[in-house]
Design a protein around this motif. Structure first.
Motif, mmCIF file in Angstrom:
data_model
loop_
_atom_site.group_PDB
_atom_site.id
_atom_site.type_symbol
_atom_site.label_atom_id
_atom_site.label_comp_id
_atom_site.label_asym_id
_atom_site.label_seq_id
_atom_site.Cartn_x
_atom_site.Cartn_y
_atom_site.Cartn_z
ATOM 1 N N PRO A 1 -7.237 3.472 1.277
ATOM 2 C CA PRO A 1 -7.625 3.887 2.638
ATOM 3 C C PRO A 1 -8.126 2.694 3.457
ATOM 4 O O PRO A 1 -9.300 2.567 3.769
ATOM 5 C CB PRO A 1 -8.744 4.895 2.377
ATOM 6 C CG PRO A 1 -9.372 4.414 1.102
ATOM 7 C CD PRO A 1 -8.263 3.823 0.278
ATOM 8 N N VAL A 2 -7.208 1.797 3.799
ATOM 9 C CA VAL A 2 -7.571 0.592 4.554
ATOM 10 C C VAL A 2 -6.635 0.449 5.743
ATOM 11 O O VAL A 2 -5.554 1.043 5.785
ATOM 12 C CB VAL A 2 -7.475 -0.675 3.672
ATOM 13 C CG1 VAL A 2 -8.400 -0.576 2.473
ATOM 14 C CG2 VAL A 2 -6.042 -0.924 3.237
ATOM 15 N N GLN A 3 -7.074 -0.364 6.702
ATOM 16 C CA GLN A 3 -6.195 -0.781 7.785
ATOM 17 C C GLN A 3 -5.785 -2.222 7.490
ATOM 18 O O GLN A 3 -6.619 -3.123 7.483
ATOM 19 C CB GLN A 3 -6.899 -0.689 9.136
ATOM 20 C CG GLN A 3 -7.204 0.736 9.560
ATOM 21 C CD GLN A 3 -7.847 0.801 10.929
ATOM 22 O OE1 GLN A 3 -7.589 -0.054 11.768
ATOM 23 N NE2 GLN A 3 -8.677 1.799 11.148
ATOM 24 N N LEU A 4 -4.514 -2.430 7.255
ATOM 25 C CA LEU A 4 -4.008 -3.728 6.846
ATOM 26 C C LEU A 4 -3.734 -4.589 8.070
ATOM 27 O O LEU A 4 -2.986 -4.189 8.962
ATOM 28 C CB LEU A 4 -2.732 -3.538 6.030
ATOM 29 C CG LEU A 4 -2.098 -4.793 5.439
ATOM 30 C CD1 LEU A 4 -3.030 -5.410 4.402
ATOM 31 C CD2 LEU A 4 -0.757 -4.452 4.815
ATOM 32 N N LEU B 1 0.839 -1.215 0.000
ATOM 33 C CA LEU B 1 0.000 0.000 0.000
ATOM 34 C C LEU B 1 0.866 1.255 0.000
ATOM 35 O O LEU B 1 0.610 2.209 0.733
ATOM 36 C CB LEU B 1 -0.958 -0.002 1.192
ATOM 37 C CG LEU B 1 -1.865 -1.234 1.322
ATOM 38 C CD1 LEU B 1 -2.716 -1.122 2.574
ATOM 39 C CD2 LEU B 1 -2.741 -1.405 0.096
ATOM 40 N N ARG B 2 1.870 1.258 -0.832
ATOM 41 C CA ARG B 2 2.816 2.368 -0.867
ATOM 42 C C ARG B 2 2.123 3.662 -1.274
ATOM 43 O O ARG B 2 1.146 3.659 -2.015
ATOM 44 C CB ARG B 2 3.968 2.042 -1.818
ATOM 45 C CG ARG B 2 4.812 0.857 -1.314
ATOM 46 C CD ARG B 2 5.767 0.337 -2.376
ATOM 47 N NE ARG B 2 6.785 1.319 -2.734
ATOM 48 C CZ ARG B 2 7.870 1.568 -2.013
ATOM 49 N NH1 ARG B 2 8.084 0.916 -0.877
ATOM 50 N NH2 ARG B 2 8.748 2.458 -2.422
ATOM 51 N N ALA C 1 8.012 7.038 1.938
ATOM 52 C CA ALA C 1 7.980 7.798 3.192
ATOM 53 C C ALA C 1 6.789 7.417 4.054
ATOM 54 O O ALA C 1 6.907 7.296 5.283
ATOM 55 C CB ALA C 1 7.962 9.297 2.893
ATOM 56 N N PHE C 2 5.614 7.224 3.425
ATOM 57 C CA PHE C 2 4.454 6.886 4.236
ATOM 58 C C PHE C 2 4.653 5.547 4.936
ATOM 59 O O PHE C 2 4.363 5.411 6.129
ATOM 60 C CB PHE C 2 3.178 6.835 3.390
ATOM 61 C CG PHE C 2 1.972 6.410 4.190
ATOM 62 C CD1 PHE C 2 1.286 7.312 4.972
ATOM 63 C CD2 PHE C 2 1.573 5.074 4.200
ATOM 64 C CE1 PHE C 2 0.204 6.912 5.748
ATOM 65 C CE2 PHE C 2 0.490 4.671 4.977
ATOM 66 C CZ PHE C 2 -0.199 5.583 5.743
#
Length: 342
Positions: A13-16, A7-8, A35-36
């Motif tokens: 917009p998810v919580q993995l 999810l670079r 960076a994220f």
């Protein structure tokens, strides 16, 4: 074995949910080119440490991985100061509370503050070197680079003050006296008030007198008092509602004082005696006839009562019931209260 960077660029917009090992997150935190994801890895390391500490576990492997990642970040002169500052900020208490059943918000706050103090102590050498390099940044420049360096400097000051209040007090006093911009002045004052450094309240009073003509600055002044984690903050907030600088008819003042207290002060708002909940409910009853939209925004802070531990849960629900029984709520506030109790 390879470690996946998923999810670079925050591409979804998810919580993995995945199995994580401290070594894998440490690798991403130190070397990921995205960076994220690098920031996210550091946040996940800190989250593991905080939640384990709250539960009474050690999590030494996670803690060491977090320290190593932040140490490498602080020692890398090529890093963007704004990015370093964000990485040094621990996960928000509200975010963490959502991951705990029957949460004790004060206990969680103390756990987070203990980790901040630990980071400030164990990373003292690279932090002090960074602070020395940033010490002369008291200019009035507003370009992105200047803002980023000020941001990092003030985050570092907060961590070092959490670790060593006396050493932090002298740095903050110097910054408060010499600051040429509002960011540094307000940051130093806020940290001194929140750390209960002797003389800080007198300095806050002088600050109010100096900037009484600027309503936006006074909003910040109200908020710094309301967000202080000290035991006397609730009484101070009550006293400030009678201060000429505050007005129940001014939405900005209400949000700065009451809104900040209820949403940003986990210690004061979640007092074990329920006084923080009563203060908010009383404020809602005062504001609702004047501005139902602002009152509706305020009362939302009572919506999370079901996630609290048993004692606070009952106290917060009781204030919602008191509001519902008042018979004088606007439709906006009444709908929120009704749904919270349903």
């Amino acid at each position: 074995a390879p470690v996946a960077s998923l999810l670079r660029d925050f591409s979804a917009p998810v919580q993995l949910q995945r199995d994580e090992a401290p070594a894998d997150l440490a690798l991403l935190a130190r070397h990921d080119s995205d960076a994220f994801n690098r920031w996210e890895a550091i946040q996940r390391l800190a989250e593991h440490v905080l939640l384990a500490g709250y539960a009474g576990s050690d999590a030494q492997g996670w803690r060491q991985a977090l320290l190593d990642a932040l140490d490498a970040l602080l020692r890398d002169p090529a890093q963007d100061p704004a990015f370093v500052a964000e990485c040094l900020l621990l996960p928000d208490e509200g975010w963490l509370a959502e991951r705990i059943d029957a949460v004790d918000p004060v206990r969680l706050h103390r756990q987070r503050e203990a980790l901040r103090a630990s980071l400030g102590q164990q990373l003292a050498a690279p932090m002090d070197r960074a602070l020395d390099a940033l010490a002369g940044d008291d200019s009035t420049a507003v370009d992105a680079r200047a803002q980023a360096r000020r941001r990092l400097k003030n985050v570092l000051l907060g961590l070092r003050t959490a670790a060593d209040r006396d050493a932090g007090a002298s740095r903050l006093a110097r910054q408060l006296a010499q600051a040429r911009n509002m960011t540094d002045r307000l940051a130093a004052l806020t940290l001194r008030v929140h750390a209960a450094i002797p003389g800080a309240l007198d300095e806050a009073a002088e600050f109010q007198q100096r900037f009484a003509h600027d309503p936006l600055v006074i909003d910040k002044w109200l908020a710094l008092h309301a967000s202080s984690p000290q035991p006397d903050t609730l009484a101070r907030v009550q006293a400030l509602t009678a201060d000429p600088a505050f007005s129940w008819r001014n939405p900005n003042k209400v949000r700065a004082l009451i809104g900040t207290f209820s949403r940003s002060n986990r210690v004061g708002f979640h007092r074990i005696d329920g006084a923080g909940y009563r203060l908010l409910a009383d404020a809602v009853l005062t504001v609702d006839p004047l501005n139902p939209q602002v009152a509706a925004r305020l009362v939302g802070a009572l919506n999370g009562w079901r996630r609290l531990e048993a004692g606070r849960r009952l106290l917060m629900r009781a204030e919602l019931q008191r509001l519902a029984a008042s018979g004088a709520l606007s439709p906006d506030v009444g709908e929120i209260v009704g749904r919270a109790l349903a």
